[in-house]
Motif scaffolding. Structure first.
Motif, PDB file in Angstrom:
ATOM      1  N   PRO A   1     -33.388  29.821  25.801  1.00 52.69           N
ATOM      2  CA  PRO A   1     -34.356  30.701  25.749  1.00 52.69           C
ATOM      3  C   PRO A   1     -35.195  30.583  24.347  1.00 52.69           C
ATOM      4  CG  PRO A   1     -32.168  31.450  26.260  1.00 52.69           C
ATOM      5  CD  PRO A   1     -32.051  30.120  25.917  1.00 52.69           C
ATOM      6  N   TRP A   2     -36.346  30.826  24.555  1.00 56.32           N
ATOM      7  CA  TRP A   2     -37.427  30.846  23.320  1.00 56.32           C
ATOM      8  C   TRP A   2     -38.648  31.756  23.704  1.00 56.32           C
ATOM      9  CZ3 TRP A   2     -42.396  29.737  25.543  1.00 56.32           C
ATOM     10  CH2 TRP A   2     -42.225  29.081  26.778  1.00 56.32           C
ATOM     11  N   ASN A   3     -39.158  32.188  22.691  1.00 56.74           N
ATOM     12  CA  ASN A   3     -40.142  33.278  22.644  1.00 56.74           C
ATOM     13  C   ASN A   3     -41.513  33.224  22.414  1.00 56.74           C
ATOM     14  OD1 ASN A   3     -38.055  35.322  23.605  1.00 56.74           O
ATOM     15  ND2 ASN A   3     -37.292  35.741  21.600  1.00 56.74           N
ATOM     16  N   ILE A   4     -42.527  33.308  22.780  1.00 50.97           N
ATOM     17  CA  ILE A   4     -43.975  33.362  22.175  1.00 50.97           C
ATOM     18  C   ILE A   4     -44.249  34.701  21.065  1.00 50.97           C
ATOM     19  CG2 ILE A   4     -44.993  31.729  23.797  1.00 50.97           C
ATOM     20  CD1 ILE A   4     -45.526  35.492  23.989  1.00 50.97           C
TER      21      ILE A   4
ATOM     22  N   PRO B   1     -44.584  23.947  26.093  1.00 46.28           N
ATOM     23  CA  PRO B   1     -45.136  22.642  26.115  1.00 46.28           C
ATOM     24  C   PRO B   1     -46.505  22.647  25.581  1.00 46.28           C
ATOM     25  CG  PRO B   1     -43.567  22.735  27.887  1.00 46.28           C
ATOM     26  CD  PRO B   1     -43.732  24.029  27.366  1.00 46.28           C
ATOM     27  N   ALA B   2     -47.212  22.036  24.956  1.00 46.92           N
ATOM     28  CA  ALA B   2     -48.648  21.870  24.537  1.00 46.92           C
ATOM     29  C   ALA B   2     -48.825  23.183  23.932  1.00 46.92           C
ATOM     30  CB  ALA B   2     -49.459  21.600  25.740  1.00 46.92           C
ATOM     31  N   ASN B   3     -48.090  23.859  23.339  1.00 48.42           N
ATOM     32  CA  ASN B   3     -48.316  25.363  22.895  1.00 48.42           C
ATOM     33  C   ASN B   3     -49.386  26.251  23.698  1.00 48.42           C
ATOM     34  OD1 ASN B   3     -47.623  27.039  20.689  1.00 48.42           O
ATOM     35  ND2 ASN B   3     -49.632  26.519  19.737  1.00 48.42           N
ATOM     36  N   GLN B   4     -49.133  25.868  25.084  1.00 46.60           N
ATOM     37  CA  GLN B   4     -50.083  26.497  25.980  1.00 46.60           C
ATOM     38  C   GLN B   4     -50.024  28.004  26.025  1.00 46.60           C
ATOM     39  OE1 GLN B   4     -51.506  25.539  30.588  1.00 46.60           O
ATOM     40  NE2 GLN B   4     -49.583  25.489  30.111  1.00 46.60           N
ATOM     41  N   LEU B   5     -48.895  28.673  26.137  1.00 46.08           N
ATOM     42  CA  LEU B   5     -48.676  29.963  26.233  1.00 46.08           C
ATOM     43  C   LEU B   5     -49.342  30.895  24.977  1.00 46.08           C
ATOM     44  CD1 LEU B   5     -45.410  30.816  28.262  1.00 46.08           C
ATOM     45  CD2 LEU B   5     -47.864  30.773  28.901  1.00 46.08           C
ATOM     46  N   GLN B   6     -49.066  30.298  23.911  1.00 51.20           N
ATOM     47  CA  GLN B   6     -49.464  30.760  22.700  1.00 51.20           C
ATOM     48  C   GLN B   6     -50.868  30.687  22.604  1.00 51.20           C
ATOM     49  OE1 GLN B   6     -46.840  32.185  20.327  1.00 51.20           O
ATOM     50  NE2 GLN B   6     -48.534  33.409  20.012  1.00 51.20           N
TER      51      GLN B   6
ATOM     52  N   GLY C   1     -37.074  29.504  33.854  1.00 50.43           N
ATOM     53  CA  GLY C   1     -36.698  30.751  33.299  1.00 50.43           C
ATOM     54  C   GLY C   1     -37.500  31.391  31.988  1.00 50.43           C
ATOM     55  N   SER C   2     -37.368  30.685  30.998  1.00 47.49           N
ATOM     56  CA  SER C   2     -37.921  31.073  29.829  1.00 47.49           C
ATOM     57  C   SER C   2     -39.334  31.126  29.878  1.00 47.49           C
ATOM     58  CB  SER C   2     -37.495  30.243  28.573  1.00 47.49           C
ATOM     59  OG  SER C   2     -36.109  30.414  28.527  1.00 47.49           O
ATOM     60  N   TRP C   3     -39.871  30.074  30.296  1.00 43.97           N
ATOM     61  CA  TRP C   3     -41.440  30.038  30.656  1.00 43.97           C
ATOM     62  C   TRP C   3     -42.023  31.173  31.236  1.00 43.97           C
ATOM     63  CZ3 TRP C   3     -45.797  30.396  33.153  1.00 43.97           C
ATOM     64  CH2 TRP C   3     -46.913  29.770  32.619  1.00 43.97           C
ATOM     65  N   GLY C   4     -41.213  31.518  32.612  1.00 45.91           N
ATOM     66  CA  GLY C   4     -41.609  32.636  33.236  1.00 45.91           C
ATOM     67  C   GLY C   4     -41.338  34.073  32.662  1.00 45.91           C
ATOM     68  N   TRP C   5     -40.281  34.152  31.829  1.00 50.38           N
ATOM     69  CA  TRP C   5     -40.073  35.401  31.223  1.00 50.38           C
ATOM     70  C   TRP C   5     -41.294  35.615  30.231  1.00 50.38           C
ATOM     71  CZ3 TRP C   5     -39.604  37.387  26.304  1.00 50.38           C
ATOM     72  CH2 TRP C   5     -38.981  38.601  26.464  1.00 50.38           C
ATOM     73  N   ASN C   6     -41.668  34.594  29.558  1.00 49.07           N
ATOM     74  CA  ASN C   6     -42.888  34.858  28.475  1.00 49.07           C
ATOM     75  C   ASN C   6     -44.063  35.304  29.153  1.00 49.07           C
ATOM     76  OD1 ASN C   6     -41.912  34.225  25.657  1.00 49.07           O
ATOM     77  ND2 ASN C   6     -40.603  32.879  26.589  1.00 49.07           N
TER      78      ASN C   6
ATOM     79  N   TYR D   1     -44.456  36.637  31.914  1.00 53.63           N
ATOM     80  CA  TYR D   1     -44.352  38.036  32.639  1.00 53.63           C
ATOM     81  C   TYR D   1     -44.458  38.819  31.406  1.00 53.63           C
ATOM     82  CZ  TYR D   1     -42.649  41.151  36.196  1.00 53.63           C
ATOM     83  OH  TYR D   1     -42.393  41.995  37.037  1.00 53.63           O
ATOM     84  N   HIS D   2     -43.880  38.644  30.290  1.00 54.20           N
ATOM     85  CA  HIS D   2     -44.285  39.526  29.000  1.00 54.20           C
ATOM     86  C   HIS D   2     -45.660  39.644  28.660  1.00 54.20           C
ATOM     87  CE1 HIS D   2     -42.733  41.821  25.715  1.00 54.20           C
ATOM     88  NE2 HIS D   2     -43.072  40.846  24.684  1.00 54.20           N
ATOM     89  N   ILE D   3     -46.517  38.335  28.681  1.00 53.02           N
ATOM     90  CA  ILE D   3     -47.808  38.331  28.387  1.00 53.02           C
ATOM     91  C   ILE D   3     -48.511  39.158  29.350  1.00 53.02           C
ATOM     92  CG2 ILE D   3     -49.858  36.659  28.221  1.00 53.02           C
ATOM     93  CD1 ILE D   3     -47.849  34.651  27.257  1.00 53.02           C
ATOM     94  N   VAL D   4     -48.388  39.103  30.654  1.00 56.64           N
ATOM     95  CA  VAL D   4     -49.052  39.971  31.762  1.00 56.64           C
ATOM     96  C   VAL D   4     -48.807  41.363  31.384  1.00 56.64           C
ATOM     97  CG1 VAL D   4     -49.010  40.297  33.985  1.00 56.64           C
ATOM     98  CG2 VAL D   4     -48.881  37.936  33.227  1.00 56.64           C
TER      99      VAL D   4
END
Length: 604
Positions: free
Chosen positions: A144-147, A371-376, A405-410, A412-415
């Protein structure tokens, strides 16, 4: 399916996993029989042949000792050859594909795959957790990781209202999953031993009904170039378009024999055809599909340089798409396959590289944390748009509910955080007409977003060719920029391939016809998130409406209704914009205990 870590023996399991993923139906979600994990079966065969014992008899301590020794040794070129040969043998013996396909695909994947494996930070206990069991360790290489979100309070949410009658609308063409097959040949076998048929190498059918049609075929077949051009010519006549979204997957599904030269040729040809037919005055906003690279799904993060990087692909995309995108967008496209651009004053587009969330991208073994800091980067764009009062559309290839999972969770949180800014999400990949819902994280009951999933241009598998048109709240002060309606157009292959009258010759001018308009078909005022939420409830309570949706989802070509496990699994997919939410299907939809079980039997 997760990939097995460590080096020599475990790399066999990893590459076999890739083969198993590719032997399934790419880009689709179908209920499947649960048959257990295939990796230990292969490992058992390999070890029994080579070392005289199988993994079922290995203790945890012995397993960890063995993998520690193997982990210390770096793979030499000779070992790479041995790995590739052994995986090819496994592919053949497990009947994953024809012998020639097995040999070619293991050779194609070998170098990139082992490079990713060598750079990964996996440990012996992770391998043994998979091979021996969870009592031997934890198998979770995607931790797990968080933006980070800005400390700016979320603005008050105002539920959207339908636009006033006569308000301007934007008419947007949506293209996805073209999958042009250079080797398509009318009259060849539509049923063959390879994963992709209707090709010169497929041979000829024993009876006429199973031969490849002139315009396309209901089988494991992609599109001839003439059908792609016919689609684009029809779309041009159906204009004018305010702009176009195009979410990738240009090459065919012959993933065992592709080269970089071939991929770039197909990217260039299709990009120029889109420009030719739609004209210089229509701006097209593309996104990167998972089939654009070779090996398929291989998208290393930007810190991988040299020949193993994706520069060969992104640089050509930037050259071909320069007529549509400004220089700043081309800069981030070259860096990581994503970009942002202002579509109109008040509307911004973000094109995401969804391969950085894909389970099948084996480069994520090296590092799967944003990856690539894309979500941030996405958060930064959304905050800037919120500050300016802009609305944002997001496009990408793979739907977020199918991500790690972690990508999708983050995501979803952004949305959730930027629900008042994100006005639309548009994806492809499944080849079918679907959607996925987003709800408020506090209660998971209030609908706040929809990821639209448009049907493919290709026929793969057993589909009519198709494309979509979106009607979006238009360019005026205070516009919501939400989707008001959408239409799906198809080419009926039964009619197109046999022409009018008694002739069996193909129709030289086939007609693309409207399959349905969403608001009319479902009796909805708009296509807002609340409308989709009510539609899911209608699907649950009225099977007649659900079966209509099932028919539309296959672009008007389906052989049997979707009942029981099929229906519950699909309802769960529609309800779950985040992958791990499928485990909550019983609670979310009230299915009486069946949905989560059905969802776990769904292969995506």
């Amino acid at each position: 399916m997760r990939l097995s870590p460590a080096l020599l023996p475990s790399s066999l399991g990893l590459m076999t996993c890739a083969l198993l993923l590719m032997s399934s139906q790419p880009g689709s979600c179908h209920p499947v029989q649960t048959s257990g994990q295939p990796e230990p079966v292969f490992m058992e065969q390999f070890i029994r042949q080579g070392l005289g014992f199988n993994w079922t008899n290995v203790t945890c301590r012995l397993c960890k000792t063995a993998f520690t020794i193997v982990d210390i040794a770096l793979l030499s070129d000779a070992n790479e050859e041995r790995v590739a040969h052994a995986v090819g043998e496994a592919c053949i013996r497990l009947h994953l594909a024809d012998e020639q396909v097995c040999r070619q695909i293991t050779e194609l994947f070998r170098d990139d795959f082992i490079r990713a494996l060598q750079e990964s930070l996996l440990w012996p206990n992770e391998a043994c957790a998979l091979l021996v069991g969870p009592s031997c360790g934890k198998f979770d290489i995607y931790a797990p990781w968080n933006i980070s979100l800005p400390k700016v309070p979320k603005p008050p949410v105002t539920p959207p209202s339908p636009p006033k009658p006569g308000s301007p609308q934007s008419r947007v063409l949506f293209l996805t999953d073209i999958h042009w097959d250079q080797e398509y040949e009318a009259g060849s076998a539509a049923d063959c031993k390879d994963p992709l048929c209707c090709r010169k190498e497929s041979g000829f059918p024993s009876w006429k009904r199973r031969e490849a049609g002139y315009w396309g075929t209901y089988s494991n077949c992609d599109l001839p170039l003439r059908t792609v051009e016919n689609l684009l010519a029809n779309a041009a006549r159906a204009g004018p378009w305010d702009w176009v979204y195009w979410t990738g997957d240009i090459p065919a599904h012959n993933i065992w024999s592709q080269t970089r030269k071939q991929q770039l040729l197909e990217l260039t040809v299709i990009s120029r055809l889109v420009q030719k037919y739609l004209g210089p005055n229509v701006t097209v906003y593309p996104a990167v599909g998972n089939h654009e690279s070779t090996p398929v799904n291989s998208f290393p993060p930007p810190f991988v340089h040299g020949n193993r990087s994706s520069a060969w692909l992104y640089d050509t995309m930037a050259e071909e798409w320069a007529a549509w995108l400004p220089e700043q967008a081309l800069k981030t496209l070259r860096y990581g396959g994503f970009y942002t651009v202002e579509v109109q004053p008040g509307l911004r587009l973000v094109s995401l590289n969804m391969n950085f969330c894909a389970r099948e991208n084996f480069w994520l073994m090296v590092n799967s944390t944003d990856p690539a800091n894309q979500l941030q980067w996405l958060v930064h764009i959304l905050q800037a748009s919120e500050d300016k009062g802009e609305k944002v559309h997001i496009i990408g290839h793979i739907p977020p509910g199918m991500c790690l999972g972690s990508w999708g969770w983050n995501y979803y949180h952004i949305v959730n955080r930027y629900e008042s800014t994100i006005a639309g999400q548009f994806f492809g990949h499944t080849h079918r007409d679907e959607f996925q819902m987003f709800y408020d994280e506090a209660t998971m009951t209030r609908p706040l977003g929809v990821a639209f999933i448009a049907p493919s241009a290709t026929t793969f598998i057993n589909l009519n060719p198709g494309y979509r048109v979106y009607y979006i709240d238009g360019n005026y002060q205070g516009s919501s920029r939400l989707v008001i309606d959408h239409e799906n157009y198809i080419l009926n292959l039964t009619e197109a391939n046999h022409g009018p009258g008694a002739s069996f010759s193909p129709d030289p001018n086939p007609k693309w016809t409207l399959l349905y308009r969403a608001t009319e078909a479902y009796g909805l005022p708009t296509m807002f998130p609340s409308d989709h939420d009510r539609l899911i409830q209608t699907f649950i309570n009225d099977d007649r409406v659900f079966q209509k949706f099932w028919y539309f989802s296959h672009k008007g070509h389906v052989s049997e209704p979707c009942k029981e496990t099929c229906k519950t699994s699909l309802l769960c997919f529609l309800r779950s914009g985040r992958y791990d939410e499928r485990e909550q299907c019983d609670h979310l939809i009230g299915s009486g205990g069946n949905l989560a079980q059905a969802a776990r039997k769904t292969l995506c």
